[in-house]
Design an enzyme around this catalytic site. Structure first.
Site, PDB file in Angstrom:
ATOM      1  N   VAL A   1       0.869  -1.175   0.000  1.00 40.53           N
ATOM      2  CA  VAL A   1       0.000   0.000   0.000  1.00 40.53           C
ATOM      3  C   VAL A   1       0.907   1.226   0.000  1.00 40.53           C
ATOM      4  O   VAL A   1       1.996   1.201   0.563  1.00 40.53           O
ATOM      5  CB  VAL A   1      -0.957   0.053   1.216  1.00 40.53           C
ATOM      6  CG1 VAL A   1      -2.011  -1.042   1.119  1.00 40.53           C
ATOM      7  CG2 VAL A   1      -0.194  -0.046   2.526  1.00 40.53           C
ATOM      8  N   SER A   2       0.441   2.293  -0.664  1.00 37.31           N
ATOM      9  CA  SER A   2       1.274   3.492  -0.793  1.00 37.31           C
ATOM     10  C   SER A   2       1.289   4.342   0.468  1.00 37.31           C
ATOM     11  O   SER A   2       2.289   4.951   0.811  1.00 37.31           O
ATOM     12  CB  SER A   2       0.791   4.343  -1.975  1.00 37.31           C
ATOM     13  OG  SER A   2       0.907   3.614  -3.175  1.00 37.31           O
TER      14      SER A   2
END
Length: 240
Positions: free
Chosen positions: A10-11
């Site tokens: 996930v960013s």
């Protein structure tokens, strides 16, 4: 039996709660591995790291551990990378090592010519989607700046309401205390510890880090320097 390894990413912390979380990606990957009869080799992850970065601890680890005949499985090809060039570099490296590359959500892999073709198309679309996001955000920020609206949150000690920057008395009190302790010779780390002992936390409810205290005191933008003892507020300047 061939081994399959999962890769999840996930960013940002926000994406972990509002997007496809790490747990959700993990569950999908584990189900695919079990359904397709692979031996489970573990899941490697990169939390809060952009897909534009080529070198990531989790990605580098899973690429190095997989061997001929194995598979690396991700929830979506965008988890591997956001750049078409980087995605193709990864796929070509794995193809040369005879390692399969699988995307669960798009239901594609690189084990066949058709799969490779679809993969390349999806890689281009993933990069196009990212470029659109960057374009929209850039345009939005430019419009806000042209209208004289503030971009981002006000620095600690101030707050913004109806496009007007005002002093936050509670936070200014914390700033005054930090300055006082600093003049007394305390290190940033000791100041952070002192605030923690008194239950004083940051806006996010977390303990102050020494680096946050440094930014709190140093490099105050010119717009904020307009404040003095006779000024309660100032309309936010377009440069901010």
């Amino acid at each position: 039996m061939a081994t399959a390894y999962g890769y999840i990413r996930v960013s940002t912390d926000k994406q972990a709660t509002t997007g496809i979380s790490l747990d959700a990606q993990r569950a999908k990957i584990q189900a695919w591995i079990e359904l397709n009869g692979y031996e489970f080799g573990g899941i490697y992850e990169d939390a809060g790291i952009s897909g534009t970065k080529q070198h990531r601890v989790g990605l580098d680890a899973v690429l190095s551990v997989a061997n001929k005949g194995d598979a690396i499985v991700a929830y979506a090809i965008s988890r591997f990378a956001r750049s078409t060039k980087h995605l193709l570099e990864i796929s070509e490296e794995l193809a040369a090592r005879e390692i399969d590359m699988v995307s669960v959500s798009e239901r594609i892999d690189t084990t066949s010519a058709a799969g490779k073709m679809v993969f390349r198309i999806m890689a281009v679309m993933a990069e196009f989607e990212r470029d659109l996001i960057v374009e929209r955000v850039t345009g939005c920020l430019a419009n806000k700046k042209a209208r004289g609206e503030r971009i981002g949150r006000p620095r600690y000690g101030f707050e913004c309401s109806n496009k007007t920057l005002t002093v936050n008395d509670n936070e200014q009190g914390v700033i005054a205390r930090v300055k006082k302790l600093r003049k007394e010779g305390l290190s940033w780390r000791k100041i952070a510890a002192a605030l923690c002992e008194d239950g004083i936390k940051s806006r996010t409810g977390k303990v102050f880090m020494p680096s946050q205290l440094v930014r709190m005191i140093d490099a105050i933008p010119d717009c904020y320097k307009l404040f003095d003892s006779n000024v309660d507020s100032v309309t936010v300047c377009a440069s901010q």
